[in-house]
Design a protein around this motif. Structure first.
Motif, PDB file in Angstrom:
ATOM      1  N   LEU A 153      30.932 162.258  48.211  1.00 58.79           N
ATOM      2  CA  LEU A 153      31.846 161.391  47.468  1.00 58.79           C
ATOM      3  C   LEU A 153      32.127 161.952  46.081  1.00 58.79           C
ATOM      4  N   GLU A 154      31.090 162.486  45.440  1.00 56.98           N
ATOM      5  CA  GLU A 154      31.282 163.048  44.112  1.00 56.98           C
ATOM      6  C   GLU A 154      32.161 164.299  44.170  1.00 56.98           C
ATOM      7  N   LEU A 155      31.994 165.125  45.206  1.00 55.05           N
ATOM      8  CA  LEU A 155      32.817 166.319  45.354  1.00 55.05           C
ATOM      9  C   LEU A 155      34.279 165.947  45.607  1.00 55.05           C
ATOM     10  N   LEU A 156      34.496 164.910  46.389  1.00 57.24           N
ATOM     11  CA  LEU A 156      35.867 164.468  46.662  1.00 57.24           C
ATOM     12  C   LEU A 156      36.505 163.875  45.404  1.00 57.24           C
ATOM     13  N   ARG A 157      35.714 163.129  44.632  1.00 55.48           N
ATOM     14  CA  ARG A 157      36.242 162.607  43.371  1.00 55.48           C
ATOM     15  C   ARG A 157      36.629 163.749  42.434  1.00 55.48           C
ATOM     16  N   ASP A 158      35.795 164.777  42.408  1.00 59.77           N
ATOM     17  CA  ASP A 158      36.089 165.929  41.561  1.00 59.77           C
ATOM     18  C   ASP A 158      37.348 166.653  42.041  1.00 59.77           C
ATOM     19  N   LEU A 159      37.515 166.733  43.375  1.00 57.69           N
ATOM     20  CA  LEU A 159      38.733 167.336  43.928  1.00 57.69           C
ATOM     21  C   LEU A 159      39.965 166.552  43.490  1.00 57.69           C
ATOM     22  N   HIS A 160      39.867 165.230  43.547  1.00 61.43           N
ATOM     23  CA  HIS A 160      40.966 164.363  43.102  1.00 61.43           C
ATOM     24  C   HIS A 160      41.294 164.605  41.628  1.00 61.43           C
ATOM     25  N   ASP A 161      40.267 164.689  40.800  1.00 66.87           N
ATOM     26  CA  ASP A 161      40.474 164.853  39.359  1.00 66.87           C
ATOM     27  C   ASP A 161      41.051 166.218  39.011  1.00 66.87           C
ATOM     28  N   ARG A 162      40.517 167.252  39.623  1.00 66.49           N
ATOM     29  CA  ARG A 162      40.894 168.618  39.245  1.00 66.49           C
ATOM     30  C   ARG A 162      42.250 169.041  39.810  1.00 66.49           C
ATOM     31  N   HIS A 163      42.535 168.598  41.028  1.00 65.81           N
ATOM     32  CA  HIS A 163      43.727 169.109  41.712  1.00 65.81           C
ATOM     33  C   HIS A 163      44.803 168.043  41.925  1.00 65.81           C
ATOM     34  N   HIS A 164      44.568 166.839  41.401  1.00 66.32           N
ATOM     35  CA  HIS A 164      45.592 165.775  41.444  1.00 66.32           C
ATOM     36  C   HIS A 164      46.092 165.531  42.868  1.00 66.32           C
ATOM     37  N   VAL A 165      45.140 165.351  43.769  1.00 74.88           N
ATOM     38  CA  VAL A 165      45.477 165.032  45.151  1.00 74.88           C
ATOM     39  C   VAL A 165      44.994 163.610  45.441  1.00 74.88           C
ATOM     40  N   ALA A 166      45.803 162.824  46.140  1.00 69.08           N
ATOM     41  CA  ALA A 166      45.442 161.443  46.460  1.00 69.08           C
ATOM     42  C   ALA A 166      44.412 161.418  47.586  1.00 69.08           C
ATOM     43  N   LEU A 167      43.562 160.400  47.579  1.00 69.91           N
ATOM     44  CA  LEU A 167      42.525 160.240  48.601  1.00 69.91           C
ATOM     45  C   LEU A 167      42.605 158.845  49.208  1.00 69.91           C
ATOM     46  N   MET A 168      42.384 158.767  50.524  1.00 67.15           N
ATOM     47  CA  MET A 168      42.246 157.480  51.186  1.00 67.15           C
ATOM     48  C   MET A 168      40.970 157.509  52.013  1.00 67.15           C
ATOM     49  N   PHE A 169      40.127 156.498  51.811  1.00 70.37           N
ATOM     50  CA  PHE A 169      38.907 156.355  52.592  1.00 70.37           C
ATOM     51  C   PHE A 169      39.106 155.209  53.586  1.00 70.37           C
ATOM     52  N   ILE A 170      38.843 155.473  54.868  1.00 74.51           N
ATOM     53  CA  ILE A 170      38.978 154.452  55.905  1.00 74.51           C
ATOM     54  C   ILE A 170      37.593 154.090  56.417  1.00 74.51           C
ATOM     55  N   GLY A 171      37.303 152.798  56.482  1.00 76.10           N
ATOM     56  CA  GLY A 171      35.989 152.380  56.949  1.00 76.10           C
ATOM     57  C   GLY A 171      35.957 150.927  57.381  1.00 76.10           C
ATOM     58  N   MET A 172      34.762 150.466  57.656  1.00 79.54           N
ATOM     59  CA  MET A 172      34.545 149.098  58.107  1.00 79.54           C
ATOM     60  C   MET A 172      34.540 148.137  56.920  1.00 79.54           C
ATOM     61  N   PRO A 173      34.670 146.829  57.178  1.00 81.15           N
ATOM     62  CA  PRO A 173      34.594 145.862  56.083  1.00 81.15           C
ATOM     63  C   PRO A 173      33.296 146.030  55.300  1.00 81.15           C
ATOM     64  N   GLY A 174      33.393 145.969  53.986  1.00 82.34           N
ATOM     65  CA  GLY A 174      32.226 146.144  53.138  1.00 82.34           C
ATOM     66  C   GLY A 174      32.149 147.501  52.490  1.00 82.34           C
ATOM     67  N   ILE A 175      32.979 148.448  52.954  1.00 81.41           N
ATOM     68  CA  ILE A 175      32.926 149.787  52.361  1.00 81.41           C
ATOM     69  C   ILE A 175      33.343 149.748  50.896  1.00 81.41           C
ATOM     70  N   ASP A 176      34.233 148.819  50.546  1.00 85.11           N
ATOM     71  CA  ASP A 176      34.643 148.712  49.143  1.00 85.11           C
ATOM     72  C   ASP A 176      33.465 148.281  48.270  1.00 85.11           C
ATOM     73  N   GLN A 177      32.591 147.436  48.822  1.00 90.46           N
ATOM     74  CA  GLN A 177      31.404 147.023  48.070  1.00 90.46           C
ATOM     75  C   GLN A 177      30.421 148.176  47.920  1.00 90.46           C
ATOM     76  N   ARG A 178      30.329 149.017  48.935  1.00 87.52           N
ATOM     77  CA  ARG A 178      29.446 150.184  48.841  1.00 87.52           C
ATOM     78  C   ARG A 178      29.885 151.097  47.703  1.00 87.52           C
ATOM     79  N   PHE A 179      31.198 151.250  47.545  1.00 82.76           N
ATOM     80  CA  PHE A 179      31.710 152.159  46.528  1.00 82.76           C
ATOM     81  C   PHE A 179      31.439 151.647  45.105  1.00 82.76           C
ATOM     82  N   ARG A 180      31.087 150.366  44.971  1.00 85.98           N
ATOM     83  CA  ARG A 180      30.733 149.843  43.654  1.00 85.98           C
ATOM     84  C   ARG A 180      29.501 150.546  43.082  1.00 85.98           C
ATOM     85  N   HIS A 181      28.701 151.132  43.970  1.00 88.36           N
ATOM     86  CA  HIS A 181      27.490 151.826  43.518  1.00 88.36           C
ATOM     87  C   HIS A 181      27.800 153.194  42.914  1.00 88.36           C
ATOM     88  N   TYR A 182      29.072 153.609  42.975  1.00 93.71           N
ATOM     89  CA  TYR A 182      29.477 154.902  42.418  1.00 93.71           C
ATOM     90  C   TYR A 182      30.560 154.633  41.363  1.00 93.71           C
TER      91      TYR A 182
END
Length: 268
Positions: free
Chosen positions: A144-173
């Motif tokens: 996740l940190e590497l993908l965030r860095d990819l987004h920041d450095r290269h200005h590419v959009a990201l979409m994460f697809i998952g089950m309900p609750g994945i948005d709450q998991r991302f609160r930990h980052y």
């Protein structure tokens, strides 16, 4: 691409969601119950059923390739499903591989339509504007940190697809969560859409669906009760309905036929 794909309201909402992420170059989350159609919509948006086999069968260029170049240019998207327990280095290598290949396809399209006429080849990997990661629960904190860095450095959009609750998991980052621009819930089929989809399935079986007919109304109620609007379960159910009709030499889809077809499926 699946020629039998049924465009529903949820798919249109997903398309708008993906387009917004691309336009704003942000990070988005798409979440929903298993089987509602998230993956199918994402693959269709990226034209991945067409592009992925073409990328892996990379061979001599021909005029027939132009349609693939155009598809890549329309979506400018990479679709990727990480392996279970995938190493973060493998994840990033695979994503860069697909970004590079899709970028080359886009470049070929731009050359074909005359938008690029110079002999200097640009950094084609940057032509990709969106990366869709399916089964995002499989991602490790490092990934996740590497993908965030990819987004920041290269200005590419990201979409994460998952089950309900994945948005709450991302609160930990916090660094990733603070960059989230959109969250989209992919819902099961509502009754109106279910009737639309059932009409298409009835037609494929050579029948006509009439909700005002008592027998058809019972059949619709049975499908609604068994599938609860779950798109994947619906797609699994109808081949079994066709099999039951053929084995028993029946002409009418009744609730009994649907119950018999459903008995062969695991429906939770």
């Amino acid at each position: 691409m699946n020629r039998d794909f049924i465009v529903t309201k949820e798919h249109r909402r997903f398309t708008e969601f993906a387009g917004a992420i691309r336009k704003d170059v942000t990070i988005g989350i798409c979440h929903g119950e298993a089987g509602v159609g998230k993956t199918q919509s994402a693959r269709r948006y990226a034209h991945w059923d067409t592009l992925e086999p073409f990328i892996h069968a990379w061979g001599p260029r021909s005029e027939a390739d132009l349609k693939h170049y155009a598809a890549a240019h329309r979506s400018r998207t990479v679709f990727y499903t990480p392996e279970v327990l995938a190493k973060h280095r493998d994840l990033m290598r695979d994503i860069e591989f697909y970004r590079g290949k899709v970028g080359v396809l886009i470049y070929e399209h731009l050359c074909a339509i005359g938008k690029i006429t110079t002999t200097e080849v640009p950094r084609t990997i940057d032509f990709t504007e969106l990366i869709i990661i399916d089964e995002a629960e499989r991602l490790t904190p490092t990934s996740l940190e590497l993908l965030r860095d990819l987004h920041d450095r290269h200005h590419v959009a990201l979409m994460f697809i998952g089950m309900p609750g994945i948005d709450q998991r991302f609160r930990h980052y916090p660094q990733l969560y603070s960059r989230l621009g959109f969250s989209h819930r992919y819902r099961a089929l509502a009754r109106e859409e279910l009737l639309f989809v059932l009409t298409r399935h009835w037609k494929r079986l050579g029948r006509t669906l009439d909700p005002d007919d008592f027998t058809d109304a019972q059949a619709i109620a049975a499908v609604e009760r068994i599938t609860r609007g779950n798109f994947r379960l619906l797609e699994r159910l109808f081949p079994q309905i066709g099999r039951v009709l053929k084995i028993n030499q029946l002409d009418t889809i009744t609730d009994d036929v649907i119950e018999a077809a459903a008995s062969t499926l695991i429906t939770n």
